[in-house]
Design an enzyme around this catalytic site. Structure first.
Site, PDB file in Angstrom:
ATOM      1  CB  SER A  60      -0.956   0.002   1.192  1.00  0.00           C
ATOM      2  OG  SER A  60      -2.011  -0.900   0.977  1.00  0.00           O
ATOM      3  CG  HIS A 288       1.105   4.784   3.025  1.00  0.00           C
ATOM      4  ND1 HIS A 288       0.660   3.456   3.081  1.00  0.00           N
ATOM      5  CD2 HIS A 288       0.033   5.517   2.644  1.00  0.00           C
ATOM      6  CE1 HIS A 288      -0.616   3.415   2.722  1.00  0.00           C
ATOM      7  NE2 HIS A 288      -1.025   4.651   2.464  1.00  0.00           N
ATOM      8  N   GLY A 290       2.753  -0.855   4.047  1.00  0.00           N
ATOM      9  CA  GLY A 290       2.088  -1.696   3.057  1.00  0.00           C
ATOM     10  C   GLY A 290       2.275  -3.167   3.355  1.00  0.00           C
ATOM     11  N   GLY A 294       2.544 -11.898   2.842  1.00  0.00           N
ATOM     12  CA  GLY A 294       3.773 -12.229   3.525  1.00  0.00           C
ATOM     13  C   GLY A 294       4.901 -11.227   3.363  1.00  0.00           C
TER      14      GLY A 294
END
Length: 441
Positions: A60, A288, A290, A294
């Site tokens: 992300s 940020h 993400g 895994g």
């Protein structure tokens, strides 16, 4: 010690071993220079070593790149943040007719659209996959009215990616290269497997250290989480956000607070345009994270110091590892103390938990909250395409205050915060992992 890369290579390896992280890559911008180091293996089944030019999935963190793409188009005057999505994408709709007409680009980039946004739908590998995904959003319900609150929304960023396609006249992947990668000279940033596999690529590892059964996400969710990159490329991208004119004329506009976050313990206390925002030890922190299958990535910037740090991992107790690493690094670079994560209070807090019990549901997740002798237990079950890819989790929750609870997995040192919200309208929400999940039963 500040830029002693031998020291940080040793610390990276030691911390990764302690947190059972198979492989990790670190890059940080300090004193105007990018420093890199790596440790461990890309895949425990093959033993291939992690190198500083190895690619990891940044998940992300991709959303900041997509937000940057859209803001480049805003700076060109093609749209504004108040432009309605329906004005760029004729026929755009979600399940709620009013929301379909009201949702703006600002709503998408600040996670305030209210769209029930964890639709992980594979619409194929064709260049029309993002367009087809957005068409499928017609069935997505609202968790709240557009602009009413904050809830992390993957689907909103895929919709933003489709807006980029319409405005640039090309597919999102190609627009990404033309708008960002090529101007910044990022030669180790890719989205498609056939490009990634030209380099050393990390494989995710899941519970118990097993190699994940699948490598990556569908191309259709690309604008929300498909970038693979080196840590150095991620930091070079961040550097452009610290340098007006390097890419955006005014990158600081993206880190202006837009909305408060209902669960401030999940990450930052506020959200900007694509960025999570917080303050550590008097310094603004822009970040940020993400997660993919895994793999876990984290990017932090401290604009006041000109520092950026990217840490990419492929399994293990990644949140614990990354928290310890960023704490040591910022203490050495700037004597900045990173706040400790939320944890249970020293003295138990008495809370009537009965109003919070029930079933909460959104796209991709069903959460059961039950009362066990006055304590809450939360069981999260993946639904839809996430079945088999995401695990079912059960957390016993401890009250921090009247609405905030924490729980953690048995082998994890990091606590997960859960915040319950009861509104005058009677609607109840459970805020966890950045998402607002409404009570349905």
């Amino acid at each position: 010690m500040k830029a002693d890369i031998d020291h940080w290579t040793r610390r990276l390896a030691a911390l990764a071993a302690e947190s059972e992280v198979p492989g990790a890559s670190l890059a940080f911008l300090a004193d105007g220079h990018v420093h890199t180091c790596a440790t461990g293996v890309l895949n425990t089944a093959t033993g291939a070593p992690v190198r500083t030019d190895s690619l990891f999935q940044i998940g992300s963190v991709t959303k900041v790149w997509t937000a940057t793409q859209l803001m480049l188009l805003v700076e060109r005057g093609l749209v504004t943040l108040e432009t309605r999505v329906a004005d760029v994408l004729p026929g755009f709709r979600v399940a709620d007719e009013e929301a379909s007409a009201r949702i703006t680009l600002r709503h998408l980039l600040t996670h305030t659209s209210g769209i029930d946004g964890d639709l992980f739908l594979d619409t194929g590998r064709g260049d029309d996959c993002v367009e087809r995904y957005v068409a499928a959003c017609a069935d997505l319900a609202q968790t709240f009215p557009a602009g009413d609150s904050h809830s992390y929304c993957n689907s909103g960023f895929v919709i933003a990616g489709r807006v980029i396609e319409r405005l640039t006249g090309t597919v999102w992947d190609r627009a990404l290269r033309e708008q960002i990668c090529e101007p910044l000279g990022l030669r180790h940033t890719w989205t498609l497997p056939e490009d990634v596999l030209r380099f050393g690529a990390a494989m995710g590892h899941v519970e118990g250290g097993a190699v994940a059964s699948a490598w990556g996400l569908p191309r259709s969710v690309g604008p929300a989480g498909l970038i693979c990159a080196t840590a150095a490329d991620v930091v070079s991208f961040a550097r452009a956000h610290l340098t007006p004119g390097a890419l955006l004329a005014d990158p600081a506009a993206l880190r202006e607070a837009q909305v408060d976050v209902p669960n401030p313990y999940d990450g930052g206390r506020q959200w900007g345009i694509g960025w999570s925002l917080d303050t550590w030890d008097g310094h603004q922190v822009v970040s940020h994270t993400g997660d993919t299958i895994g793999q876990h990535a984290a990017l932090w910037m401290l604009p006041g110091t000109g520092t950026a740090v990217a840490v990419l991992t492929n399994g293990g107790r990644s949140a614990e590892f990354q928290h310890r690493l960023i704490g040591e690094l910022l203490a050495a670079l700037h004597t900045v103390t990173v706040p400790e994560p939320v944890a249970p209070p020293a003295r138990p807090v008495a809370v009537d938990v009965r109003p919070y019990t029930g079933v909460y549901e959104r796209a991709g997740s069903r959460i059961h909250v039950t009362d066990h002798d006055g304590r809450l237990r939360m069981r999260s079950e993946p639904t839809g395409i996430l079945v088999g890819l995401a695990p079912t989790r059960t957390l016993d929750l401890t009250a921090v205050d009247a609405t905030t609870f924490v729980g953690r997995d048995e082998d994890d040192s990091m606590w997960n915060a859960v915040v319950f919200e009861r509104r005058a309208s009677g609607v109840s929400y459970l805020h966890h992992s950045g998402r607002a999940t409404p009570k349905v039963g």
